[in-house]
Design an enzyme around this catalytic site. Structure first.
Site, mmCIF file in Angstrom:
data_model
loop_
_atom_site.group_PDB
_atom_site.id
_atom_site.type_symbol
_atom_site.label_atom_id
_atom_site.label_comp_id
_atom_site.label_asym_id
_atom_site.label_seq_id
_atom_site.Cartn_x
_atom_site.Cartn_y
_atom_site.Cartn_z
ATOM 1 C CB SER A 21 8.993 -9.318 -13.666
ATOM 2 O OG SER A 21 8.964 -10.370 -12.719
ATOM 3 C CE LYS A 72 -0.243 -9.970 -8.258
ATOM 4 N NZ LYS A 72 0.293 -9.541 -6.963
ATOM 5 C CG ASP A 109 0.573 -11.308 -3.647
ATOM 6 O OD1 ASP A 109 1.720 -11.632 -4.013
ATOM 7 O OD2 ASP A 109 -0.293 -10.894 -4.441
ATOM 8 C CB ALA A 136 -7.978 0.486 0.280
ATOM 9 N N GLY A 137 -5.594 -0.950 -2.182
ATOM 10 C CA GLY A 137 -5.554 -1.581 -3.501
ATOM 11 C C GLY A 137 -5.426 -3.096 -3.362
ATOM 12 N N GLY A 138 -5.008 -3.725 -4.442
ATOM 13 C CA GLY A 138 -4.905 -5.185 -4.457
ATOM 14 C C GLY A 138 -3.894 -5.716 -3.452
ATOM 15 C CB ALA A 139 -0.463 -4.687 -2.581
ATOM 16 C CE1 TYR A 226 9.037 -5.665 -4.980
ATOM 17 C CE2 TYR A 226 11.173 -5.376 -6.028
ATOM 18 C CZ TYR A 226 9.866 -5.829 -6.053
ATOM 19 O OH TYR A 226 9.396 -6.445 -7.183
ATOM 20 N N GLY A 247 10.578 -4.135 1.960
ATOM 21 C CA GLY A 247 9.590 -4.910 1.216
ATOM 22 C C GLY A 247 10.143 -6.017 0.340
HETATM 23 P P1 ATR Z 1 -1.710 -2.289 -5.735
HETATM 24 O O1 ATR Z 1 -2.451 -3.359 -6.481
HETATM 25 O O2 ATR Z 1 -0.219 -2.361 -5.886
HETATM 26 O O3 ATR Z 1 -2.116 -2.194 -4.308
HETATM 27 P P2 ATR Z 1 -3.443 -0.146 -6.608
HETATM 28 O O4 ATR Z 1 -4.588 -1.079 -6.586
HETATM 29 O O5 ATR Z 1 -3.278 0.758 -7.799
HETATM 30 O O6 ATR Z 1 -2.053 -0.906 -6.477
HETATM 31 O O7 ATR Z 1 -3.488 0.743 -5.271
HETATM 32 C C1 ATR Z 1 -2.696 1.842 -5.082
HETATM 33 C C2 ATR Z 1 -2.940 2.410 -3.685
HETATM 34 O O8 ATR Z 1 -2.095 3.562 -3.514
HETATM 35 C C3 ATR Z 1 -4.374 2.888 -3.467
HETATM 36 O O9 ATR Z 1 -4.719 2.683 -2.122
HETATM 37 C C4 ATR Z 1 -4.245 4.388 -3.773
HETATM 38 O O10 ATR Z 1 -5.238 5.185 -3.151
HETATM 39 P P3 ATR Z 1 -6.679 5.423 -3.867
HETATM 40 O O11 ATR Z 1 -7.477 4.178 -3.633
HETATM 41 O O12 ATR Z 1 -7.250 6.599 -3.185
HETATM 42 O O13 ATR Z 1 -6.389 5.664 -5.327
HETATM 43 C C5 ATR Z 1 -2.898 4.695 -3.180
HETATM 44 N N1 ATR Z 1 -2.315 5.912 -3.721
HETATM 45 C C6 ATR Z 1 -1.760 6.089 -4.940
HETATM 46 N N2 ATR Z 1 -1.318 7.357 -5.080
HETATM 47 C C7 ATR Z 1 -1.618 8.004 -3.925
HETATM 48 C C8 ATR Z 1 -1.420 9.345 -3.451
HETATM 49 N N3 ATR Z 1 -0.826 10.279 -4.195
HETATM 50 N N4 ATR Z 1 -1.856 9.641 -2.189
HETATM 51 C C9 ATR Z 1 -2.456 8.698 -1.422
HETATM 52 N N5 ATR Z 1 -2.667 7.427 -1.819
HETATM 53 C C10 ATR Z 1 -2.258 7.083 -3.052
#
Ligand code: ATR
Length: 280
Positions: A21, A72, A109, A136-139, A226, A247
């Protein structure tokens, strides 16, 4: 060298692991710059101990903490009260210990994401056209909600796992259009912004490889990754003449509201701060 007094205010970042971090360095710079009697510590807390560690904060006299991966969502569940943004995102990145000892959960965020764009591309307007968000993850959740709040007429949400994008759209509500990777060209067509929130392009991960050809020349391209600062996506966009925003600013700006709440001063996001945090 500054020394803490017995009245020093305490904050920190809880994560697992937390050794990577940059927040201690970031807040440490502000504390030194503003000559504040306070400390901001890395707090390595394993998931099994998270609820217990949070509950100890008021007892230890902490003013609050940041919460990072993987805590989180657990922080959202554990706090006593939440602000409207945290409530909507179901995730908390900033906790303030209230005078009565209760924990207030906030999520900064999305604020960090938008403040970075306002800072680095002041004439760019969210309302001027659709935004394309990759991931579509948390960020992504924080970014999508912030873009809608800032007036984006539509968010085209592209994810490898389409069901996650569909679920997020249903949960957040508003003008979110879930799309698959094969629809990237259509999504980019007429868009005003492209944001990468996936882990692609991060150090040690595969690069993000997409053709930017359908994107209008006026569009802004940004990455929330970043490390490295210049991702393959930003390099490609630069080479093709698009305006880009890295970023790092999102990290810096998301930290500002927490610092102000804990230490009572609104810190500045400056070039010097960027250099200090990058030097980590
Ligand atoms: P964060 O909280 O940082 O957003 P996360 O919740 O693990 O992290 O989300 C990671 C994102 O990167 C997801 O959208 C993931 O896609 P999936 O929902 O299909 O898993 C995407 N991601 C990770 N590796 C990928 C890859 N090789 N190709 C396409 N998308 C990828």
């Amino acid at each position: 060298m500054r020394y803490l007094s017995g009245k020093a205010r305490l904050a920190g970042v809880m994560g697992w692991p937390v050794s990577h971090s940059r927040s201690p360095r970031l807040h440490g710079h502000w504390l030194a710059e503003l000559e504040i009697d306070g400390a901001y510590l890395p707090l390595p807390v394993a998931p099994d101990h998270f609820a217990e560690a949070l509950a100890a904060l008021p007892k230890l006299g902490f003013a609050g903490v940041n919460v990072t991966v993987p805590h989180k969502e657990a922080a959202y569940a554990a706090v006593d009260v939440r602000d409207a943004v945290a409530e909507r995102l179901k995730a908390v990145n900033t906790i303030v210990v209230l005078p009565d000892g209760r924990l207030e959960g906030r999520n900064t965020d999305g604020y960090g994401f938008m403040a970075n764009l306002r800072d680095q591309a002041p004439d760019w307007q969210a309302a001027a056209g659709p935004a394309v968000v990759l991931g579509a993850g948390g960020a992504a959740r924080a970014v999508v909600a912030a873009l809608l709040d800032a007036g984006a007429p539509e968010v085209r949400l592209i994810n490898r796992t389409l069901e996650k994008a569909t679920a997020m759209a249903a949960d957040l509500g508003g003008a979110i259009r879930p799309m698959g990777w094969q629809e990237v060209p259509q999504a980019l067509s007429g868009a005003n912004l492209l944001v990468n929130t996936t882990s692609l392009g991060m150090a040690g991960q595969p690069p993000l490889e997409i053709a930017l050809t359908p994107l209008p020349r006026t569009a802004l391209v940004t990455d929330i990754v970043y490390v490295p600062l210049r991702t393959p996506l930003l390099d490609l966009a630069d080479a093709q003449g698009f305006r880009t925003v890295d970023g790092l600013g999102m990290l810096l700006w998301q930290a500002q509201p927490g610092f102000e709440a804990w230490f009572g001063h609104r810190p500045a996001v400056t070039e010097e701060l960027r250099r200090v945090v990058l030097g980590a």
